[in-house]
Design an enzyme around this catalytic site. Structure first.
Site, mmCIF file in Angstrom:
data_model
loop_
_atom_site.group_PDB
_atom_site.id
_atom_site.type_symbol
_atom_site.label_atom_id
_atom_site.label_comp_id
_atom_site.label_asym_id
_atom_site.label_seq_id
_atom_site.Cartn_x
_atom_site.Cartn_y
_atom_site.Cartn_z
ATOM 1 N N LYS A 159 -0.817 -4.035 -0.232
ATOM 2 C CA LYS A 159 -1.001 -4.790 1.018
ATOM 3 C C LYS A 159 0.276 -4.622 1.825
ATOM 4 C CE LYS A 159 -2.337 -9.398 2.706
ATOM 5 N NZ LYS A 159 -3.533 -9.158 3.508
ATOM 6 N N VAL A 160 0.288 -3.607 2.661
ATOM 7 C CA VAL A 160 1.495 -3.270 3.423
ATOM 8 C C VAL A 160 1.174 -3.212 4.912
ATOM 9 C CG1 VAL A 160 2.424 -1.931 1.498
ATOM 10 C CG2 VAL A 160 1.159 -0.757 3.279
#
Ligand code: PPE
Length: 314
Positions: A159-160
């Site tokens: 989750k970037v």
């Protein structure tokens, strides 16, 4: 507009909301170098409780590891505690908590490993993500013309920040065409996920959701719904979903921290089932909301209650 709170946690200290600023040459601003989480704290009957805190922080550390941010400077336990403390310090009993770790100010350039890692945790009050009616009425969505990020480009499990440029293309297109959300297909043409939600499909009383190999974020809500559905006795399959199944599904719904369990009532203007929230969606949604509100016993141990005696409150 976001409602400011008093404090934001930064590298172990509480600072004033207005002081949580970064330099314009911060690495993450130029190259997307940040990993983050979105976590809900619910005002349960037993007091404020953070939903699946350990799983969220584990995913944040996984995201960091994938991008070789091997030392965040704090243990998982310390970040978990800080997430609780920031809600307590700000006096919020129900909020959205956003921990974020990123490459900060140092060199400018793609080479990032030398830049310092900064961690901030903010929280604020956040209502219904896809609109106040969405949980009952359902939302109208389209299939996006944008493909979800390919597995060998940007890893979907992380989750970037960078992944959310793809999400923004999907959501902007959907909104500009009058839909609440867009569903992206993966590179093979199978259903992947929404710009900020996982998706579930129901046909003939069997529940389906795309597997992790179809460029989906391993959603914590997705995992929660899988466990609830199985415990409620439903058959559930993680398998590739062809696009046209969306058009002939009995029921469809999104899951996510922000979206919770949101029914989908049409796809590309084709009504899903009867064009409103279906019975299985309602059943699972009710169970999910009962657990998060504390109306139902927390049988999975998903809620970490805020400790009013925590160091932060002192
Ligand atoms: N897929 C994507 C792409 C995604 O961003 C989310 C969370 C999910 C699936 C569901 O994951 P989980 O929250 O662990 O169940 N999306 C965040 C979007 C909020 C935002 O706009 O930012 C969220 O729900 O917090």
């Amino acid at each position: 507009m976001i409602q400011p709170t008093a404090k934001i946690w930064h590298n172990g200290e509480f600072i004033a909301w207005d002081d949580a600023k970064v330099h314009v040459l911060t690495h993450a601003l130029h190259y997307g170098t940040s990993v983050f989480e979105g976590i809900r704290c619910y005002d349960t009957r037993k007091g404020p409780g953070v939903f699946r805190l350990a799983e969220h922080i584990r995913r944040m550390f996984d995201s960091a590891k994938i991008y070789r941010m091997t030392d965040l400077g704090f243990s998982r336990a310390a970040i978990e505690q800080a997430c609780k403390d920031i809600a307590v310090v700000n006096g919020l009993s129900s909020c959205y908590i956003r921990p974020i770790a990123f490459r900060g100010y140092g060199d400018v350039g793609v080479r990032s490993l030398g830049n310092p890692i900064e961690i901030y945790i903010a929280c604020w009050e956040w209502g219904r993500y896809l609109g106040s009616e969405a949980l009952e009425e359902g939302v109208d969505v389209c299939v996006s013309s944008w493909t979800r990020i390919a597995p060998n480009t940007l890893p979907a499990i992380a989750k970037v920040a960078a992944n959310y440029m793809n999400s923004q293309l999907i959501l902007m297109e959907a909104n500009l065409h009058g839909y609440t959300e867009g569903i992206a297909l993966d590179t093979a043409g199978y259903v992947s996920e929404g710009s900020g939600e996982n998706i579930f499909l129901i046909r003939d009383e069997v529940i389906y959701t795309p597997p992790l190999g179809t460029s989906v974020l391993p959603g914590i809500t997705r995992d929660s719904v899988i466990r609830i559905a199985i415990d409620l006795g439903y058959a559930l399959k993680e398998q590739a979903i062809p696009r046209e199944w969306l058009y002939i599904a009995d029921e469809l719904f999104f899951t996510g921290t922000a979206a919770e369990v949101t029914p989908i009532r049409s796809v590309d203007r084709i009504p899903v089932g009867a064009g409103r929230r279906g019975p299985i969606t309602e059943h699972i949604q009710a169970e999910f909301l009962a657990i998060t509100s504390g109306a139902q016993h927390d049988r999975y141990g998903w809620l970490s209650l805020l400790d009013s005696r925590s160091s932060a409150a002192a």
